[in-house]
Scaffold this active site. Structure first.
Site, mmCIF file in Angstrom:
data_model
loop_
_atom_site.group_PDB
_atom_site.id
_atom_site.type_symbol
_atom_site.label_atom_id
_atom_site.label_comp_id
_atom_site.label_asym_id
_atom_site.label_seq_id
_atom_site.Cartn_x
_atom_site.Cartn_y
_atom_site.Cartn_z
ATOM 1 N N ASP A 213 45.449 31.832 55.885
ATOM 2 C CA ASP A 213 45.151 32.529 54.632
ATOM 3 C C ASP A 213 43.686 32.952 54.672
ATOM 4 O O ASP A 213 42.790 32.104 54.743
ATOM 5 C CB ASP A 213 45.424 31.603 53.439
ATOM 6 N N TYR A 238 41.260 41.225 46.163
ATOM 7 C CA TYR A 238 40.290 41.370 45.052
ATOM 8 C C TYR A 238 39.031 40.545 45.211
ATOM 9 O O TYR A 238 38.160 40.586 44.378
ATOM 10 C CB TYR A 238 40.939 41.045 43.702
ATOM 11 N N LYS A 239 38.927 39.769 46.298
ATOM 12 C CA LYS A 239 37.728 38.946 46.493
ATOM 13 C C LYS A 239 36.698 39.752 47.283
ATOM 14 O O LYS A 239 36.190 40.744 46.776
ATOM 15 C CB LYS A 239 38.137 37.640 47.158
ATOM 16 N N ARG A 388 30.768 26.932 42.151
ATOM 17 C CA ARG A 388 30.806 27.787 43.338
ATOM 18 C C ARG A 388 29.907 28.981 43.134
ATOM 19 O O ARG A 388 30.034 29.708 42.147
ATOM 20 C CB ARG A 388 32.235 28.279 43.594
HETATM 21 C C1 LIG Z 1 42.502 33.616 45.787
HETATM 22 C C2 LIG Z 1 43.481 32.929 46.649
HETATM 23 C C3 LIG Z 1 44.838 33.166 46.499
HETATM 24 C C4 LIG Z 1 45.286 34.069 45.393
HETATM 25 O O1 LIG Z 1 46.625 34.265 45.348
HETATM 26 P P1 LIG Z 1 47.222 35.314 44.296
HETATM 27 O O2 LIG Z 1 48.632 35.394 44.677
HETATM 28 O O3 LIG Z 1 46.449 36.577 44.430
HETATM 29 O O4 LIG Z 1 47.007 34.758 42.934
HETATM 30 C C5 LIG Z 1 45.714 32.537 47.362
HETATM 31 N N1 LIG Z 1 45.268 31.708 48.331
HETATM 32 C C6 LIG Z 1 43.946 31.454 48.493
HETATM 33 C C7 LIG Z 1 43.487 30.548 49.573
HETATM 34 C C8 LIG Z 1 43.024 32.041 47.643
HETATM 35 O O5 LIG Z 1 41.740 31.793 47.772
#
Ligand SMILES: *Cc1c(COP(=O)(O)O)cnc(C)c1O
Length: 428
Positions: A213, A238-239, A388
């Site tokens: 991930d 979106y990050k 954070r």
């Molecule tokens: C931000 C994040 C997600 C976000 O998942 P969404 O399906 O977009 O809500 C998933 N896994 C990790 C490790 C994250 O940091």
């Protein structure tokens, strides 16, 4: 490319000088910054909006949609998940044809975990860690339930209070019973970076698959998915990709295994010939089978323009800046925050640290509220005690880091946080 870190003792002036020498500083002007007094330490949770995204969305709405109407599907919309996927792939060391921009991270992870378990039908274990983002663990638990509870989720724990994972502890769980290893490349609390290449090799040595991930590493930390022979990844739009709130996410499947894995969601966009409208599903050859339904073109368009900008800068320059600002943050932390009861929640070694710095304090939740309400600093809080501080390579300046630490010091030394409740709100 390397940076000379500002001298901590020289204060704001040194930070401003570092900004004036920073080769990527001008990219900050390419983002919409409505209130320059706000110290934004949350680009790791929601990246800022690139100016070109506003312009691009204007074009998509007023020309592609309003004027083009349904003809848009023949003018680039249909290919958008693969086209934008390829652009994201450039940031990840992935050749074209292996990345799709689609769905959410959670949904993509579900598709890939289900596919991995199906591809290793005789194996019983999923290996992950207790540092992982809970949604990822929930997805794995759900996949296990869907397959009738035949598998167990084996989680390696951290030895140093959620900072890192000791490789040998992880390797001990990776056995011939392992179907798939599922880890976050950069962990969401501490920012610890796993050795993706080494762990992928360990998994392959016992015949297991890996799913990484990349939510906290895509657009911040360089990698080489193809060269490291990674099987599959998911990641967030979106990050650090700056694709906008709830932006479509992405998935990668290595070319070598694309025809061996099957999506659990049999939608028409993953069908061999969607517009033949056959009554029977047959998977598309290769990657496209992991699409489900019609792509959200407005949201995808925002991802595309942001990723175009990141590709212009390139990962080496992005990483160099990221390392410099996180190093500077830690130097300021040592000088100004340790005596207020903070401890460092991120690795000191930049080689195993992503682009956020976590600082821990027993009253971290209250401090977070005081910073947002009174100090114009926006970090985020993660249980049990992590503040954070997300440092976004293209938008966070050295001066912003300096102001942020200065304001945190002010808030805590003045005791501003004591009037805020310790009771958690629904969204932290
Ligand atoms: C931000 C994040 C997600 C976000 O998942 P969404 O399906 O977009 O809500 C998933 N896994 C990790 C490790 C994250 O940091």
């Amino acid at each position: 490319m390397s940076y000379n870190l500002p001298a901590v003792a020289a204060g704001l002036v040194a930070a401003q000088q570092a900004d004036s020498l920073d080769p990527v500083a001008h990219y900050r002007d390419q983002f919409v910054i409505v209130d320059p007094n706000i110290v934004y330490f949350d680009g790791n949770s929601l990246g800022r909006m690139p100016k070109q995204t506003a312009a691009h969305l204007h074009h998509v709405i007023h020309t592609e949609w309003s004027d083009g109407l349904i003809r848009g599907w023949g003018r680039g919309w249909y290919e958008a998940p693969a086209r934008i996927g390829d652009k994201i792939g450039q940031l990840l060391g992935a050749a074209p044809g292996q990345v799709l921009a689609c769905d959410s991270t959670s949904v993509n992870l579900y598709k890939l975990v289900m596919a991995a378990l199906q591809a290793r039908p005789d194996r019983t274990d999923i290996v992950s860690d207790a540092l992982n983002f809970p949604s990822d663990l929930y997805i794995m638990q759900g996949a296990i339930a869907h397959y009738g509870n035949r598998h167990q989720l084996r989680l390696v724990a951290s030895r140093d209070n959620e900072l890192t994972v000791t490789p040998d502890d992880l390797y001990a769980l990776i056995t011939p019973q392992t179907a798939v290893v599922v880890l976050s490349h950069v962990t969401f609390k501490s920012g610890f970076i796993y050795d993706m290449q080494a762990i992928t090799q360990k998994a392959h040595a016992v015949g297991a698959l890996v799913i990484w991930d990349l939510s906290h590493s895509a657009g911040a930390v360089p990698m080489a998915l193809d060269a490291w022979q990674v099987d599959m990844v998911v990641g967030c739009g979106y990050k650090f990709l700056n694709g906008g709130p709830g932006a479509p996410a992405f998935l990668y499947i290595n070319k070598s295994i694309q025809d061996q894995v099957e999506s659990p969601i049999w939608g028409w966009f993953g069908q061999k010939a969607p517009f033949a409208f056959d009554l029977q599903y047959e998977p598309a050859p290769g990657l496209a089978r992991f699409l489900a339904g019609t792509p959200p073109m407005l949201s995808l368009s925002a991802v595309e323009s942001a990723v175009d900008m990141l590709n212009q800068v390139g990962m080496p320059a992005i990483r160099a800046k990221s390392v410099a600002i996180t190093e500077y943050m830690i130097a300021l932390f040592d000088a100004h925050l340790v005596d207020l009861g903070f401890t460092l929640g991120s690795p000191r070694d930049a080689g195993i640290r992503g682009s956020h710095v976590s600082i821990r304090h027993p009253l971290g939740y209250q401090i977070n509220q005081a910073l947002i309400a009174e100090m114009q600093v926006i970090p985020d809080f993660r249980e049990p005690d992590n503040l954070r501080l997300g440092l976004s390579p293209l938008t966070t300046s050295f001066a912003e880091v300096w102001h942020g630490v200065d304001r945190i010091r002010h808030a805590v030394s003045q005791g501003l946080h004591h009037k805020y409740p310790a009771t958690r709100a629904a969204v932290t």
